[in-house]
Design a protein around this motif. Structure first.
Motif, PDB file in Angstrom:
ATOM      1  N   SER A   1     -16.473  -4.450  52.363  1.00  0.00           N
ATOM      2  CA  SER A   1     -16.642  -5.825  51.881  1.00  0.00           C
ATOM      3  C   SER A   1     -18.096  -6.245  51.719  1.00  0.00           C
ATOM      4  CB  SER A   1     -15.942  -6.794  52.849  1.00  0.00           C
ATOM      5  OG  SER A   1     -16.610  -6.794  54.112  1.00  0.00           O
ATOM      6  N   GLY A   2     -18.982  -5.674  52.524  1.00  0.00           N
ATOM      7  CA  GLY A   2     -20.387  -6.072  52.483  1.00  0.00           C
ATOM      8  C   GLY A   2     -20.675  -7.344  53.245  1.00  0.00           C
ATOM      9  N   ARG A   3     -19.628  -7.977  53.746  1.00  0.00           N
ATOM     10  CA  ARG A   3     -19.784  -9.222  54.522  1.00  0.00           C
ATOM     11  C   ARG A   3     -18.548  -9.379  55.399  1.00  0.00           C
ATOM     12  NH1 ARG A   3     -18.736 -14.932  53.619  1.00  0.00           N
ATOM     13  NH2 ARG A   3     -20.418 -16.224  54.479  1.00  0.00           N
ATOM     14  N   GLU A   4     -18.740  -9.363  56.704  1.00  0.00           N
ATOM     15  CA  GLU A   4     -17.571  -9.279  57.582  1.00  0.00           C
ATOM     16  C   GLU A   4     -17.845  -9.911  58.935  1.00  0.00           C
ATOM     17  OE1 GLU A   4     -13.671  -8.417  57.831  1.00  0.00           O
ATOM     18  OE2 GLU A   4     -14.866  -7.651  56.151  1.00  0.00           O
ATOM     19  N   ILE A   5     -16.820 -10.568  59.479  1.00  0.00           N
ATOM     20  CA  ILE A   5     -16.853 -11.007  60.879  1.00  0.00           C
ATOM     21  C   ILE A   5     -16.499  -9.803  61.737  1.00  0.00           C
ATOM     22  CG2 ILE A   5     -15.760 -12.480  62.612  1.00  0.00           C
ATOM     23  CD1 ILE A   5     -15.272 -14.538  60.393  1.00  0.00           C
ATOM     24  N   VAL A   6     -17.325  -9.515  62.724  1.00  0.00           N
ATOM     25  CA  VAL A   6     -17.138  -8.315  63.540  1.00  0.00           C
ATOM     26  C   VAL A   6     -17.013  -8.692  65.010  1.00  0.00           C
ATOM     27  CG1 VAL A   6     -18.401  -6.881  61.901  1.00  0.00           C
ATOM     28  CG2 VAL A   6     -19.621  -7.924  63.826  1.00  0.00           C
ATOM     29  N   SER A   7     -16.638  -7.720  65.809  1.00  0.00           N
ATOM     30  CA  SER A   7     -16.516  -7.930  67.255  1.00  0.00           C
ATOM     31  C   SER A   7     -17.896  -8.104  67.875  1.00  0.00           C
ATOM     32  CB  SER A   7     -15.831  -6.717  67.893  1.00  0.00           C
ATOM     33  OG  SER A   7     -16.650  -5.569  67.745  1.00  0.00           O
ATOM     34  N   PRO A   8     -17.964  -8.743  69.046  1.00  0.00           N
ATOM     35  CA  PRO A   8     -19.259  -8.881  69.733  1.00  0.00           C
ATOM     36  C   PRO A   8     -19.934  -7.539  70.002  1.00  0.00           C
ATOM     37  CG  PRO A   8     -17.654 -10.364  70.712  1.00  0.00           C
ATOM     38  CD  PRO A   8     -16.901  -9.493  69.745  1.00  0.00           C
ATOM     39  N   GLU A   9     -19.142  -6.496  70.280  1.00  0.00           N
ATOM     40  CA  GLU A   9     -19.738  -5.184  70.556  1.00  0.00           C
ATOM     41  C   GLU A   9     -20.349  -4.572  69.308  1.00  0.00           C
ATOM     42  OE1 GLU A   9     -17.716  -2.749  73.984  1.00  0.00           O
ATOM     43  OE2 GLU A   9     -16.176  -3.828  72.861  1.00  0.00           O
ATOM     44  N   ALA A  10     -19.661  -4.689  68.187  1.00  0.00           N
ATOM     45  CA  ALA A  10     -20.225  -4.184  66.933  1.00  0.00           C
ATOM     46  C   ALA A  10     -21.498  -4.939  66.581  1.00  0.00           C
ATOM     47  CB  ALA A  10     -19.205  -4.298  65.809  1.00  0.00           C
ATOM     48  N   MET A  11     -21.475  -6.244  66.776  1.00  0.00           N
ATOM     49  CA  MET A  11     -22.671  -7.053  66.533  1.00  0.00           C
ATOM     50  C   MET A  11     -23.822  -6.579  67.409  1.00  0.00           C
ATOM     51  SD  MET A  11     -24.091  -9.704  64.956  1.00  0.00           S
ATOM     52  CE  MET A  11     -22.934 -10.959  64.394  1.00  0.00           C
ATOM     53  N   TYR A  12     -23.534  -6.333  68.680  1.00  0.00           N
ATOM     54  CA  TYR A  12     -24.567  -5.888  69.620  1.00  0.00           C
ATOM     55  C   TYR A  12     -25.178  -4.557  69.190  1.00  0.00           C
ATOM     56  CZ  TYR A  12     -26.595  -3.826  73.815  1.00  0.00           C
ATOM     57  OH  TYR A  12     -27.449  -3.202  74.707  1.00  0.00           O
ATOM     58  N   VAL A  13     -24.330  -3.586  68.863  1.00  0.00           N
ATOM     59  CA  VAL A  13     -24.824  -2.247  68.522  1.00  0.00           C
ATOM     60  C   VAL A  13     -25.621  -2.277  67.231  1.00  0.00           C
ATOM     61  CG1 VAL A  13     -24.151   0.107  67.915  1.00  0.00           C
ATOM     62  CG2 VAL A  13     -22.998  -1.062  69.792  1.00  0.00           C
ATOM     63  N   ILE A  14     -25.150  -3.009  66.232  1.00  0.00           N
ATOM     64  CA  ILE A  14     -25.860  -3.061  64.949  1.00  0.00           C
ATOM     65  C   ILE A  14     -27.178  -3.819  65.100  1.00  0.00           C
ATOM     66  CG2 ILE A  14     -25.722  -3.875  62.548  1.00  0.00           C
ATOM     67  CD1 ILE A  14     -22.666  -3.342  62.748  1.00  0.00           C
TER      68      ILE A  14
ATOM     69  N   ASP B   1     -25.336 -13.556  61.068  1.00  0.00           N
ATOM     70  CA  ASP B   1     -24.980 -14.957  61.309  1.00  0.00           C
ATOM     71  C   ASP B   1     -24.367 -15.017  62.699  1.00  0.00           C
ATOM     72  OD1 ASP B   1     -23.959 -17.490  61.476  1.00  0.00           O
ATOM     73  OD2 ASP B   1     -22.808 -17.410  59.613  1.00  0.00           O
ATOM     74  N   ASP B   2     -25.194 -15.307  63.692  1.00  0.00           N
ATOM     75  CA  ASP B   2     -24.740 -15.277  65.081  1.00  0.00           C
ATOM     76  C   ASP B   2     -23.679 -16.327  65.375  1.00  0.00           C
ATOM     77  OD1 ASP B   2     -26.425 -13.156  65.952  1.00  0.00           O
ATOM     78  OD2 ASP B   2     -28.122 -14.524  65.999  1.00  0.00           O
ATOM     79  N   SER B   3     -23.760 -17.455  64.709  1.00  0.00           N
ATOM     80  CA  SER B   3     -22.810 -18.535  64.999  1.00  0.00           C
ATOM     81  C   SER B   3     -21.383 -18.149  64.647  1.00  0.00           C
ATOM     82  CB  SER B   3     -23.210 -19.801  64.232  1.00  0.00           C
ATOM     83  OG  SER B   3     -23.195 -19.563  62.834  1.00  0.00           O
ATOM     84  N   ASN B   4     -21.223 -17.251  63.672  1.00  0.00           N
ATOM     85  CA  ASN B   4     -19.882 -16.831  63.245  1.00  0.00           C
ATOM     86  C   ASN B   4     -19.596 -15.359  63.519  1.00  0.00           C
ATOM     87  OD1 ASN B   4     -19.021 -19.366  61.985  1.00  0.00           O
ATOM     88  ND2 ASN B   4     -20.623 -18.947  60.477  1.00  0.00           N
ATOM     89  N   ASN B   5     -20.539 -14.688  64.202  1.00  0.00           N
ATOM     90  CA  ASN B   5     -20.407 -13.249  64.460  1.00  0.00           C
ATOM     91  C   ASN B   5     -20.199 -12.474  63.153  1.00  0.00           C
ATOM     92  OD1 ASN B   5     -20.748 -12.722  67.269  1.00  0.00           O
ATOM     93  ND2 ASN B   5     -19.064 -11.267  67.153  1.00  0.00           N
ATOM     94  N   MET B   6     -20.976 -12.868  62.155  1.00  0.00           N
ATOM     95  CA  MET B   6     -20.835 -12.270  60.825  1.00  0.00           C
ATOM     96  C   MET B   6     -22.053 -11.428  60.477  1.00  0.00           C
ATOM     97  SD  MET B   6     -20.055 -14.150  57.177  1.00  0.00           S
ATOM     98  CE  MET B   6     -18.393 -14.597  57.695  1.00  0.00           C
ATOM     99  N   ILE B   7     -21.796 -10.304  59.808  1.00  0.00           N
ATOM    100  CA  ILE B   7     -22.854  -9.430  59.306  1.00  0.00           C
ATOM    101  C   ILE B   7     -22.708  -9.321  57.802  1.00  0.00           C
ATOM    102  CG2 ILE B   7     -23.815  -7.104  59.351  1.00  0.00           C
ATOM    103  CD1 ILE B   7     -22.819  -6.819  62.194  1.00  0.00           C
ATOM    104  N   GLU B   8     -23.844  -9.328  57.096  1.00  0.00           N
ATOM    105  CA  GLU B   8     -23.809  -9.254  55.638  1.00  0.00           C
ATOM    106  C   GLU B   8     -24.874  -8.290  55.135  1.00  0.00           C
ATOM    107  OE1 GLU B   8     -24.019 -12.211  51.716  1.00  0.00           O
ATOM    108  OE2 GLU B   8     -24.244 -13.028  53.759  1.00  0.00           O
ATOM    109  N   PHE B   9     -24.531  -7.526  54.098  1.00  0.00           N
ATOM    110  CA  PHE B   9     -25.482  -6.661  53.415  1.00  0.00           C
ATOM    111  C   PHE B   9     -26.097  -7.438  52.250  1.00  0.00           C
ATOM    112  CE2 PHE B   9     -22.564  -2.856  54.567  1.00  0.00           C
ATOM    113  CZ  PHE B   9     -23.054  -2.857  55.859  1.00  0.00           C
ATOM    114  N   ILE B  10     -27.406  -7.405  52.132  1.00  0.00           N
ATOM    115  CA  ILE B  10     -28.082  -8.123  51.044  1.00  0.00           C
ATOM    116  C   ILE B  10     -27.829  -7.438  49.703  1.00  0.00           C
ATOM    117  CG2 ILE B  10     -30.356  -8.744  50.115  1.00  0.00           C
ATOM    118  CD1 ILE B  10     -31.314  -9.178  52.955  1.00  0.00           C
ATOM    119  N   VAL B  11     -27.798  -6.115  49.721  1.00  0.00           N
ATOM    120  CA  VAL B  11     -27.652  -5.347  48.478  1.00  0.00           C
ATOM    121  C   VAL B  11     -26.220  -4.814  48.354  1.00  0.00           C
ATOM    122  CG1 VAL B  11     -28.476  -3.367  47.151  1.00  0.00           C
ATOM    123  CG2 VAL B  11     -30.078  -4.684  48.558  1.00  0.00           C
ATOM    124  N   PRO B  12     -25.521  -5.133  47.286  1.00  0.00           N
ATOM    125  CA  PRO B  12     -24.155  -4.593  47.095  1.00  0.00           C
ATOM    126  C   PRO B  12     -24.168  -3.071  47.043  1.00  0.00           C
ATOM    127  CG  PRO B  12     -24.605  -6.389  45.565  1.00  0.00           C
ATOM    128  CD  PRO B  12     -25.913  -6.056  46.203  1.00  0.00           C
TER     129      PRO B  12
END
Length: 310
Positions: free
Chosen positions: A76-89, A144-155
Motif C-alpha cells: 500500500s505504501g501507507r499503513e497503520i502498523v503494530s507498535p513493534e513494527a513501528m519501533y523496529v522500523i 505518523d506517531d499519533s496514528n501509528n502510521m508509516i508512509e513511503f514518500i516515493v511510490p
C-alpha cells in the motif's frame, strides 16, 4: 562408629550416583525467518518459548508473510502498523542516520533486480540500477506517531527488515526466557547469536566462521552478550571472476566493496549487533570503526580480504 561409617558410605554413594552425573543440554532447531533457529539450554522449556516468540515476530515483520505489517506496507505504501513494527522500523531509520546511509532497509528493489530474491542472479544494466536507486533511501520513510502510521514518500518503495528483524526476534525471545525464569540458553539464528547466562559455569563458545574455507577463523567465549556476523560468503554469485555478494551499497546500487569479507559485532543486544554488522560491512574498516565510537560496550572482529591466506 559402624552406623557413622554406614552413613558416610551412603553419602558417598549418593554423590557418585547423582552428584557426578553429566549435566545435560536440551537442544532443538527449527527453520524460521529464512534460517535455522537452534536453541540449547539446560531447561527443556527453552526451545518452545523461543520458537513461539520468533514465529510471532516473523508474522509481524517478514516481507514473505502475506499478512505481516511489512507486506501490507510494501503493497500500500501507507499503513497503520503494530507498535513493534513501528519501533523496529524507527530503529532502522536511526541506524541509517548514524551510518550515513550505509544501513538501509529500502534495498528490496535492488536485491530483486540483481536476482538475490529468487537466486536467479544477473548483472543488471546501469540504467536499471539507476532507476532502482530512485526507490532507495530510508529518509523517504515518514512516521505518523499519533496514528501509528508509516508512509513511503516515493511510490513503489519496499522495505526488507532482514538485517534487523532477526536481531529483534532474538532479543524478544531472550526476554521471554527471562520472564519464565530461564537463565541459561544459547539462541543461534544463523549469523545472529545470543548467549544468555553461561553453560554450566563456563562461557558459551561462539565460533567465527572462516569466510573462505571450511572451519573457523576464531572463537569467542561469551556470557549475556549478542553476536552478529555479516559476510560476503553467505549469499553471492561470481561472474567473470568477480564476487557479487548480497549486501549492497545504497549509494552505488552495487554489492558493497569495502575490503571487508566478514565482520562480527559483539554487544549487549541482538538488534544493535545485527544492524551494525551490516553497516560496518558496507562502510569498511576505517569508517566502520568511526561508527563504533557512537556505541558503548561494542566490540568488533573484522576480517578483510588482505587477511585471508589462500
Amino acid at each position: 562408629m559402624v552406623k557413622f561409617i554406614k552413613f558416610v558410605f551412603c553419602i558417598l554413594s549418593f554423590t557418585l550416583l547423582y552428584g557426578c552425573q553429566k549435566q545435560e543440554l536440551y537442544k532443538d532447531n527449527r527453520v524460521m525467518m529464512g534460517t535455522v533457529i537452534e536453541v540449547s539450554s539446560s531447561d527443556k522449556r527453552a526451545a518452545g518459548i523461543v520458537f513461539k516468540e520468533v514465529e510471532r515476530i516473523e508474522n509481524l515483520l517478514s516481507k514473505y508473510k502475506e499478512d505481516s505489517d511489512v507486506s501490507r506496507l510494501n503493497k500500500s505504501g501507507r499503513e497503520i502498523v503494530s507498535p513493534e513494527a513501528m519501533y523496529v522500523i524507527k530503529k532502522a531509520k536511526e541506524f541509517w542516520s548514524l551510518s550515513d546511509g550505509a544501513f538501509d532497509i529500502t534495498m528490496a528493489p535492488l536485491v530483486e533486480l540483481w536476482g538475490f530474491k529468487d537466486k536467479k542472479y544477473v548483472l543488471p544494466e546501469q540504467g536499471k540500477i539507476d532507476a532502482a536507486l530512485q526507490l532507495i533511501g530510508t529518509d523517504k520513510i515518514v512516521f505518523d506517531d499519533s496514528n501509528n502510521m508509516i508512509e513511503f514518500i516515493v511510490p513503489g518503495m519496499q522495505i526488507d527488515l532482514g538485517a534487523i528483524a532477526k536481531g529483534y526476534a532474538v532479543d524478544s525471545a531472550v526476554e521471554k526466557l527471562k520472564e519464565h525464569g530461564i537463565n541459561n540458553c544459547l539462541v543461534n539464528a544463523g549469523r545472529q547469536v545470543y548467549c544468555l547466562g553461561d553453560k554450566f559455569g563456563s562461557p558459551w563458545n561462539v565460533a567465527i566462521k572462516d569466510p573462505r574455507r571450511e572451519g573457523f577463523f576464531g572463537l569467542l567465549k561469551l556470557k549475556d552478550r549478542a553476536v552478529a556476523t555479516s559476510g560476503d560468503y553467505e549469499q553471492y554469485f561470481i561472474k567473470d571472476g568477480r564476487r557479487y555478494a548480497h549486501i549492497f551499497n545504497p549509494k552505488t546500487g552495487y554489492p558493497a566493496e569495502s575490503g571487508i569479507v566478514s565482520v562480527t559485532v559483539i554487544t549487549n543486544d541482538s538488534l544493535t549487533a545485527d544492524a551494525l554488522s551490516t553497516a560496518i560491512f558496507v562502510l569498511g574498516r576505517e569508517k566502520g570503526e568511526g561508527l563504533l565510537k557512537k556505541f558503548p560496550n561494542v566490540k568488533v572482529e573484522i576480517i578483510e580480504e588482505k587477511d585471508i591466506k589462500i
